[in-house]
Design an enzyme around this catalytic site. Structure first.
Site, PDB file in Angstrom:
ATOM      1  N   SER A   1       0.854  -1.188   0.000  1.00  0.00           N
ATOM      2  CA  SER A   1       0.000   0.000   0.000  1.00  0.00           C
ATOM      3  C   SER A   1       0.888   1.236   0.000  1.00  0.00           C
ATOM      4  CB  SER A   1      -0.897   0.021   1.247  1.00  0.00           C
ATOM      5  OG  SER A   1      -1.555   1.260   1.381  1.00  0.00           O
TER       6      SER A   1
ATOM      7  N   TYR B   1      -1.675  -0.808  10.428  1.00  0.00           N
ATOM      8  CA  TYR B   1      -1.747  -1.087   8.995  1.00  0.00           C
ATOM      9  C   TYR B   1      -0.476  -0.626   8.283  1.00  0.00           C
ATOM     10  CZ  TYR B   1      -3.763  -1.313   4.286  1.00  0.00           C
ATOM     11  OH  TYR B   1      -4.011  -1.615   2.957  1.00  0.00           O
TER      12      TYR B   1
END
Length: 255
Positions: A141, A154
């Protein structure tokens, strides 16, 4: 070996980016095994491809080593070979709340699925990929590179996945190439079960803030995966490919 004979395994392939990758590779002539914990979404995806013999579902939680071993065993029993592993499965919600209130179990679950999962899939897929001189693509990501508040768990897992990618590339080369894709804003609403054609359009502002002029689509990631696992990318390994419409290169200050 023609592309039609090659086999890809996509984790988290029943919905979202994973579903888009699975569909794209299937359309490109790959045989596709996809694994997921969401059986209902998997059945919905299979129903979109009636009659095909080139799409196979395996139920597995990638954070559980015994299930990973079983999933790869089932995949090999069905396909007989493995040419590409796409580690896409992950817990997608980045918000963990204020770090001083972060429960350790939330942190650990993110690590287990988003980082340990790709490691386990790789660990047990290596011997099959070596036989075919295959490749691995990890889906990270842009949050590995930049952050919003309250996203520590995350971001840490995705940053770890980028580092794991180049470590594996050095350890497993030249037999196996390992690369990573870091998506930005990818609109995956159309890749959810039952989405149909009723997805509300995004705003003009959503699109125009991107230097590329639009929000990303699952096919943007899927086509990048297809390139990285193809022979055309034979000299590409250990890389993190950012696919974000240019957003991480945009300097943004509040007025």
């Amino acid at each position: 070996m023609s592309q039609e004979n090659k086999v890809a395994l996509v984790t988290g392939g029943a919905r979202g980016i994973g579903r888009g990758i699975s569909r794209h590779l299937l359309d490109q002539g790959w045989r596709v095994v996809f694994c997921d914990v969401d059986s209902e979404a998997a059945i919905d995806f299979l129903a979109q491809h009636p009659g095909t013999r080139d799409l196979y579902f395996v139920h597995a939680d990638v954070s559980v080593e015994a299930q990973v071993e079983q999933a790869l065993g089932e995949a090999m029993a069905w396909a007989g070979r493995l040419d590409a592993l796409i580690n896409n499965a992950g817990l997608a919600d980045p918000d963990n709340g204020p770090v001083e209130d972060l429960d350790l179990s939330v942190w650990q679950r993110r690590l287990d699925v988003n980082l340990t999962g790709p490691l386990l899939m790789t660990k047990h897929g290596i011997r099959h990929l070596r036989e075919t001189r295959g490749s691995i693509v990890n889906i990270a990501s842009t949050r590995a590179l930049q952050s919003e508040p309250d996203t520590e768990a995350y971001a840490a897992t995705k940053g770890g996945l980028v580092a794991l990618t180049h470590a594996l590339a050095v350890s497993l080369g030249p037999e196996i190439r390992v690369n990573c894709i870091s998506p930005g804003w990818i609109d995956v609403r159309a890749e959810q079960p039952g989405a149909g054609d009723n997805v509300e359009p995004l705003s003009q502002r959503d699109h125009e803030q991107h230097p590329a002029g639009r929000v990303g689509r699952a096919d943007d990631i899927a086509s990048t995966v297809a390139f990285l696992i193809s022979d055309n990318a034979g000299f590409v390994t250990g890389q993190n490919i950012v696919v974000d419409g240019g957003m991480t290169r945009k300097m943004i200050y509040e007025d």
